[in-house]
Write a protein that holds these residues in place. Structure first.
Motif, PDB file in Angstrom:
ATOM      1  N   ASP A  35       0.768  -1.319   0.049  1.00  0.00           N
ATOM      2  CA  ASP A  35       0.019   0.001   0.058  1.00  0.00           C
ATOM      3  C   ASP A  35       0.643   1.113   0.057  1.00  0.00           C
ATOM      4  OD1 ASP A  35      -2.675  -1.014  -0.335  1.00  0.00           O
ATOM      5  OD2 ASP A  35      -2.957  -0.743   1.831  1.00  0.00           O
ATOM      6  N   THR A  36       1.878   1.356   0.852  1.00  0.00           N
ATOM      7  CA  THR A  36       2.630   2.552   0.836  1.00  0.00           C
ATOM      8  C   THR A  36       3.250   2.804  -0.544  1.00  0.00           C
ATOM      9  OG1 THR A  36       3.346   2.043   3.089  1.00  0.00           O
ATOM     10  CG2 THR A  36       4.757   3.529   1.911  1.00  0.00           C
ATOM     11  N   ARG A  37       3.892   1.670  -1.152  1.00  0.00           N
ATOM     12  CA  ARG A  37       4.381   2.192  -2.611  1.00  0.00           C
ATOM     13  C   ARG A  37       3.325   2.429  -3.677  1.00  0.00           C
ATOM     14  NH1 ARG A  37       8.967   0.087  -5.360  1.00  0.00           N
ATOM     15  NH2 ARG A  37       9.411   1.835  -6.690  1.00  0.00           N
ATOM     16  N   VAL A  38       2.136   1.885  -3.649  1.00  0.00           N
ATOM     17  CA  VAL A  38       1.101   2.237  -4.358  1.00  0.00           C
ATOM     18  C   VAL A  38       0.647   3.682  -3.959  1.00  0.00           C
ATOM     19  CG1 VAL A  38      -1.356   1.871  -4.971  1.00  0.00           C
ATOM     20  CG2 VAL A  38       0.119  -0.108  -4.721  1.00  0.00           C
ATOM     21  N   LEU A  39       0.533   4.103  -2.952  1.00  0.00           N
ATOM     22  CA  LEU A  39       0.202   5.533  -2.587  1.00  0.00           C
ATOM     23  C   LEU A  39       1.266   6.440  -3.108  1.00  0.00           C
ATOM     24  CD1 LEU A  39      -1.033   5.472   0.995  1.00  0.00           C
ATOM     25  CD2 LEU A  39      -2.245   5.826  -0.677  1.00  0.00           C
ATOM     26  N   ALA A  40       2.446   5.855  -2.927  1.00  0.00           N
ATOM     27  CA  ALA A  40       3.626   6.840  -3.626  1.00  0.00           C
ATOM     28  C   ALA A  40       3.376   7.035  -5.020  1.00  0.00           C
ATOM     29  CB  ALA A  40       4.836   6.461  -3.250  1.00  0.00           C
ATOM     30  N   ILE A  41       3.077   5.841  -5.783  1.00  0.00           N
ATOM     31  CA  ILE A  41       2.998   6.063  -7.271  1.00  0.00           C
ATOM     32  C   ILE A  41       1.704   6.827  -7.646  1.00  0.00           C
ATOM     33  CG2 ILE A  41       2.435   4.635  -9.257  1.00  0.00           C
ATOM     34  CD1 ILE A  41       4.028   2.527  -7.943  1.00  0.00           C
ATOM     35  N   LEU A  42       0.775   6.628  -7.005  1.00  0.00           N
ATOM     36  CA  LEU A  42      -0.730   7.582  -7.130  1.00  0.00           C
ATOM     37  C   LEU A  42      -0.470   9.001  -6.930  1.00  0.00           C
ATOM     38  CD1 LEU A  42      -3.433   5.042  -5.953  1.00  0.00           C
ATOM     39  CD2 LEU A  42      -2.559   5.515  -8.448  1.00  0.00           C
ATOM     40  N   ASP A  43       0.415   9.148  -5.730  1.00  0.00           N
ATOM     41  CA  ASP A  43       0.721  10.527  -5.221  1.00  0.00           C
ATOM     42  C   ASP A  43       1.547  11.170  -6.444  1.00  0.00           C
ATOM     43  OD1 ASP A  43       0.480  12.451  -3.386  1.00  0.00           O
ATOM     44  OD2 ASP A  43       2.422  12.268  -2.635  1.00  0.00           O
ATOM     45  N   LYS A  44       2.457  10.607  -6.997  1.00  0.00           N
ATOM     46  CA  LYS A  44       3.472  11.083  -7.932  1.00  0.00           C
ATOM     47  C   LYS A  44       2.325  11.306  -9.168  1.00  0.00           C
ATOM     48  CE  LYS A  44       7.341   9.896 -11.043  1.00  0.00           C
ATOM     49  NZ  LYS A  44       8.414   9.038 -11.165  1.00  0.00           N
ATOM     50  N   MET A  45       1.482  10.555  -9.643  1.00  0.00           N
ATOM     51  CA  MET A  45       0.585  10.699 -10.862  1.00  0.00           C
ATOM     52  C   MET A  45      -0.144  12.093 -10.703  1.00  0.00           C
ATOM     53  SD  MET A  45      -0.525   6.956 -11.688  1.00  0.00           S
ATOM     54  CE  MET A  45      -1.412   7.479 -13.254  1.00  0.00           C
ATOM     55  N   VAL A  46      -0.773  12.281  -9.325  1.00  0.00           N
ATOM     56  CA  VAL A  46      -1.422  13.382  -9.115  1.00  0.00           C
ATOM     57  C   VAL A  46      -0.832  14.689  -9.191  1.00  0.00           C
ATOM     58  CG1 VAL A  46      -2.816  14.677  -7.163  1.00  0.00           C
ATOM     59  CG2 VAL A  46      -3.320  12.219  -7.790  1.00  0.00           C
ATOM     60  N   LYS A  47       0.546  14.599  -8.721  1.00  0.00           N
ATOM     61  CA  LYS A  47       1.447  15.841  -8.907  1.00  0.00           C
ATOM     62  C   LYS A  47       1.830  15.895 -10.526  1.00  0.00           C
ATOM     63  CE  LYS A  47       5.945  17.312  -7.070  1.00  0.00           C
ATOM     64  NZ  LYS A  47       6.328  18.132  -8.545  1.00  0.00           N
ATOM     65  N   GLN A  48       2.011  15.138 -11.296  1.00  0.00           N
ATOM     66  CA  GLN A  48       2.325  15.192 -12.526  1.00  0.00           C
ATOM     67  C   GLN A  48       1.086  15.904 -13.207  1.00  0.00           C
ATOM     68  OE1 GLN A  48       3.068  11.177 -13.642  1.00  0.00           O
ATOM     69  NE2 GLN A  48       5.167  11.298 -13.590  1.00  0.00           N
ATOM     70  N   ARG A  49      -0.051  15.592 -12.867  1.00  0.00           N
ATOM     71  CA  ARG A  49      -1.254  16.310 -13.464  1.00  0.00           C
ATOM     72  C   ARG A  49      -1.384  17.744 -13.163  1.00  0.00           C
ATOM     73  NH1 ARG A  49      -0.706  11.530 -14.113  1.00  0.00           N
ATOM     74  NH2 ARG A  49      -1.882  10.164 -15.959  1.00  0.00           N
ATOM     75  N   LYS A  50      -1.075  17.933 -11.734  1.00  0.00           N
ATOM     76  CA  LYS A  50      -1.241  19.181 -11.105  1.00  0.00           C
ATOM     77  C   LYS A  50      -0.100  20.175 -11.921  1.00  0.00           C
ATOM     78  CE  LYS A  50      -2.805  18.295  -6.553  1.00  0.00           C
ATOM     79  NZ  LYS A  50      -2.535  18.407  -5.372  1.00  0.00           N
ATOM     80  N   ASP A  51       1.003  19.611 -12.242  1.00  0.00           N
ATOM     81  CA  ASP A  51       2.048  20.121 -13.064  1.00  0.00           C
ATOM     82  C   ASP A  51       1.482  20.633 -14.590  1.00  0.00           C
ATOM     83  OD1 ASP A  51       3.596  20.460 -11.152  1.00  0.00           O
ATOM     84  OD2 ASP A  51       4.861  18.807 -11.739  1.00  0.00           O
ATOM     85  N   SER A  52       0.908  19.518 -15.211  1.00  0.00           N
ATOM     86  CA  SER A  52       0.066  19.631 -16.388  1.00  0.00           C
ATOM     87  C   SER A  52      -0.939  20.552 -16.421  1.00  0.00           C
ATOM     88  CB  SER A  52      -0.265  18.258 -17.013  1.00  0.00           C
ATOM     89  OG  SER A  52       0.718  17.489 -17.021  1.00  0.00           O
ATOM     90  N   VAL A  53      -1.883  20.745 -15.515  1.00  0.00           N
ATOM     91  CA  VAL A  53      -2.800  21.755 -15.451  1.00  0.00           C
ATOM     92  C   VAL A  53      -2.176  23.433 -15.488  1.00  0.00           C
ATOM     93  CG1 VAL A  53      -4.559  22.635 -13.780  1.00  0.00           C
ATOM     94  CG2 VAL A  53      -4.352  20.103 -14.234  1.00  0.00           C
ATOM     95  N   GLU A  54      -1.107  23.311 -14.621  1.00  0.00           N
ATOM     96  CA  GLU A  54      -0.588  24.613 -14.639  1.00  0.00           C
ATOM     97  C   GLU A  54       0.193  25.038 -15.942  1.00  0.00           C
ATOM     98  OE1 GLU A  54       3.234  26.177 -12.524  1.00  0.00           O
ATOM     99  OE2 GLU A  54       1.933  25.194 -11.193  1.00  0.00           O
ATOM    100  N   GLN A  55       0.704  24.181 -16.680  1.00  0.00           N
ATOM    101  CA  GLN A  55       1.406  24.192 -17.954  1.00  0.00           C
ATOM    102  C   GLN A  55       0.362  24.723 -18.949  1.00  0.00           C
ATOM    103  OE1 GLN A  55       4.671  24.572 -18.673  1.00  0.00           O
ATOM    104  NE2 GLN A  55       4.995  24.418 -16.523  1.00  0.00           N
ATOM    105  N   PHE A  56      -0.780  23.666 -19.052  1.00  0.00           N
ATOM    106  CA  PHE A  56      -1.763  24.054 -19.929  1.00  0.00           C
ATOM    107  C   PHE A  56      -2.575  25.361 -19.879  1.00  0.00           C
ATOM    108  CE2 PHE A  56      -2.151  19.267 -20.194  1.00  0.00           C
ATOM    109  CZ  PHE A  56      -1.382  19.119 -21.435  1.00  0.00           C
ATOM    110  N   THR A  57      -2.800  25.768 -18.449  1.00  0.00           N
ATOM    111  CA  THR A  57      -3.612  27.061 -18.279  1.00  0.00           C
ATOM    112  C   THR A  57      -2.643  28.137 -18.573  1.00  0.00           C
ATOM    113  OG1 THR A  57      -4.616  25.641 -16.122  1.00  0.00           O
ATOM    114  CG2 THR A  57      -4.731  28.425 -16.376  1.00  0.00           C
TER     115      THR A  57
END
Length: 148
Positions: free
Chosen positions: A47-69
């Motif tokens: 679970d710890t590693r899964v959370l880390a991967i999902l957290d990283k995916m969310v962070k990547q998308r937040k960065d993308s939102v900023e770039q697209f905006t």
């Protein structure tokens, strides 16, 4: 198998039954990211590693939102925001600032940290406790404030 991974696989099946293409695409991205790590490292994720991967995916998308905006592509930013909403369903409830500060204070006391040179030791204790429940950049900034 990780409980979060099981929940994710069940959500994929539900999205397929509901014919929800956007949700299904996001869930498949997540499951493929998890599978990629398992295949590359020849391990079963906890679970710890899964959370880390999902957290990283969310962070990547937040960065993308900023770039697209910034680029004036609000359509793509909305798509990324929708993906963030789907991914956040599998992350634990976000922690409030007081709880994060308490964890950091406890880690500082436990390690006997006295300055910035001890930040790595403090973060090693703090990170597993807040992973997926807090923005690690903000946590790191708070640790720097308390140690500096």
């Amino acid at each position: 198998m990780s409980a979060i991974k099981t929940k994710l696989n069940d959500a994929v099946k539900d999205a397929m039954r509901a014919k929800d293409k956007e949700r299904l695409a996001t869930l498949r991205l997540a499951t493929s990211a998890l599978k990629q790590v398992e295949v590359d490292e020849r391990i079963e994720l906890d679970d710890t590693r899964v959370l880390a991967i999902l957290d990283k995916m969310v962070k990547q998308r937040k960065d993308s939102v900023e770039q697209f905006t910034q680029g004036g592509r609000d359509d793509l930013a909305q798509k990324e925001l929708a993906e963030i909403d789907v991914l956040k369903e599998f992350l634990p409830e976000a922690m409030d600032d007081a709880a994060i500060a308490a964890i950091i204070q406890a880690a500082i006391a436990e390690t006997g940290a006295e300055g910035m040179k001890d930040m790595g030791n403090v973060m090693a204790i703090v990170k597993p406790q807040v992973q997926g429940r807090a923005d690690m950049g903000a946590v790191s900034k708070k640790v720097k404030e308390l140690l500096g």
